[in-house]
Design an enzyme around this catalytic site. Structure first.
Site, short mmCIF file in Angstrom:
data_model
loop_
_atom_site.label_atom_id
_atom_site.label_comp_id
_atom_site.label_asym_id
_atom_site.label_seq_id
_atom_site.Cartn_x
_atom_site.Cartn_y
_atom_site.Cartn_z
N PRO A 112 -60.32 -26.94 16.79
CA PRO A 112 -61.27 -26.40 15.81
C PRO A 112 -61.48 -24.91 16.04
O PRO A 112 -61.49 -24.45 17.19
CB PRO A 112 -62.55 -27.19 16.07
CG PRO A 112 -62.41 -27.77 17.44
CD PRO A 112 -60.95 -27.92 17.72
N GLY A 114 -63.13 -21.41 16.55
CA GLY A 114 -64.37 -20.82 17.06
C GLY A 114 -65.28 -21.79 17.78
O GLY A 114 -66.48 -21.55 17.91
N ALA A 115 -64.72 -22.90 18.28
CA ALA A 115 -65.57 -23.94 18.86
C ALA A 115 -65.52 -23.96 20.39
O ALA A 115 -66.00 -24.90 21.01
CB ALA A 115 -65.16 -25.30 18.30
N GLY A 118 -60.59 -22.40 22.56
CA GLY A 118 -59.49 -21.44 22.68
C GLY A 118 -58.52 -21.45 21.52
O GLY A 118 -57.31 -21.19 21.72
N SER A 119 -59.01 -21.71 20.30
CA SER A 119 -58.10 -21.76 19.15
C SER A 119 -57.42 -20.40 18.93
O SER A 119 -56.21 -20.34 18.69
CB SER A 119 -58.85 -22.17 17.89
OG SER A 119 -59.92 -21.29 17.65
N ALA A 121 -56.79 -17.95 21.03
CA ALA A 121 -55.80 -17.63 22.06
C ALA A 121 -54.54 -18.44 21.85
O ALA A 121 -53.42 -17.93 21.96
CB ALA A 121 -56.38 -17.91 23.45
N ASP A 164 -58.63 -16.69 28.41
CA ASP A 164 -58.19 -17.65 27.39
C ASP A 164 -56.67 -17.55 27.17
O ASP A 164 -55.97 -18.56 27.08
CB ASP A 164 -58.87 -17.36 26.05
CG ASP A 164 -60.34 -17.72 26.04
OD1 ASP A 164 -60.96 -17.69 27.10
OD2 ASP A 164 -60.85 -18.04 24.96
C1 MEV Z 1 -64.48 -17.02 24.99
O1 MEV Z 1 -63.59 -18.14 24.89
C2 MEV Z 1 -64.70 -16.68 26.45
C3 MEV Z 1 -65.55 -15.44 26.68
O2 MEV Z 1 -65.70 -15.31 28.11
C4 MEV Z 1 -64.94 -14.20 26.11
C5 MEV Z 1 -63.68 -13.78 26.85
O3 MEV Z 1 -63.46 -14.15 28.00
O4 MEV Z 1 -62.90 -13.00 26.24
C6 MEV Z 1 -66.96 -15.61 26.10
#
Ligand code: MEV
Length: 328
Positions: A112, A114-115, A118-119, A121, A164
């Protein structure tokens, strides 16, 4: 056409604090984004995406990077998804030196948007890998991870860690501290995910933590304390001590809450998991909405989550041993 896939991830420990140089331990899980890239005769970019959410709804659009797609999902999420693909394709053009080349890009994802799984990435890693291979260049994993990191860095306005993208490119459990990224031996963890059906805006959430940290010394201390939890967590992982790993995950969630990145539904799911006997539970990723990760070898947490108001989906996640996979 070249097709690559890359896994999503959960954070066992350390999100947000990793942006400020503290260590973090994300762990790749077997939910994947698959990206197909085919060279076009012109210089246009056409993106077709399906299954952008775990609950199985299908998003289909065909457009160019310049035109808005005609679909019925939150526009900010789509903008973000388009931004990542656009930026990933820029990396492909940069690596190969073919700066006028156009592509048809097809994305199928179980992750999903933004959940916290790691979508972005996974899409960036798979798109860069498939795009470069389509033009005859196969990147080493480290360079692939670095290029995918550049993609996130640009789209997130210069606020991103390597965690990520490195995790998605290499698979397994990893440890990231600044530029230092390495794989970890991790025990086989009984990972359960709860998803509230929502999403958080990573850029905004990271910016929120940044300003808290600048305003209050105790917020800066909280970020450092998360780093301490991660270091303890590494020892617990090495000792295969699942109770201690869970306990530290609970601490980590508390500190993320203090930094303002949890939400009512994330807290409800965390408490449902703990009450069901999970070893520990925390939000994963940027927060604001999205997913929690819990450790429970029994079915109790999944059952409890399936009855928790605000939880839309729950599933057991297997560790993804491999990162990027070359399918075609
Ligand atoms: C986002 O998946 C993880 C954060 O630590 C941002 C990042 O590491 O780039 C919030």
């Amino acid at each position: 056409m070249a097709v690559s896939s890359a896994p999503g991830k959960v954070y066992l420990f350390g999100e947000h604090a990793v942006v400020y140089g503290e260590p973090a331990v994300p762990c790749a899980i077997e939910v994947r984004a698959r990206v197909g890239v085919e060279k076009r005769a012109d210089s246009k970019l056409r993106i077709h995406a399906e299954d952008l959410s775990l609950d199985g709804f299908t998003v289909e659009y065909g457009g160019t990077a310049d035109g808005p797609p005609d679909v019925d999902v939150q526009e900010s999420l789509l903008d973000a998804a388009m931004g990542y693909v656009d930026s990933a394709i820029e990396q492909v053009r940069d690596v190969t030196g073919e700066d006028q080349v156009g592509f048809d890009v097809t994305i199928e994802s179980d992750i999903p948007l933004g959940a916290g799984l790691g979508s972005s990435a996974a899409v960036a890693v798979a798109a860069i890998d498939a795009g470069t291979r389509e033009l005859g260049t196969t990147l080493e994993t480290d360079e692939l991870a670095e290029r995918a990191y550049q993609t996130e860095y640009e789209v997130q306005g210069g606020q991103a860690s390597r965690a990520d993208t490195f995790c998605s490119a290499t698979g397994g459990a990893v440890r990231v501290e600044g530029d230092d990224c390495r794989s970890l031996d991790a025990p086989d963890l009984p990972i359960v995910v709860g998803f509230d059906g929502g999403a958080g805006d990573t850029g905004k959430l990271v910016a929120g933590v940044r300003s808290l940290r600048e305003e209050y010394e105790f917020a800066a201390d909280t970020v450092e304390s998360i780093g301490d939890i991660v270091r303890n967590g590494e020892q617990a992982l090495a000792a295969d001590d699942i109770e201690e790993i869970g306990r530290l995950m609970d601490f980590n969630h508390g500190l993320l809450s203090a930094l303002g990145v949890s939400s009512r539904s994330l807290d409800s799911m965390v408490w449902a998991a703990r009450n069901a006997g999970a070893h520990g539970a925390k939000l994963t990723g940027a927060g604001g909405g999205g997913c929690i990760v819990a450790l429970d070898p029994t079915d109790e947490t999944e059952t409890a989550l399936s009855y928790t108001p605000g939880c839309e989906d729950t599933f057991r996640a297997e560790l993804a041993e491999t990162g990027v996979e070359r399918l075609e």
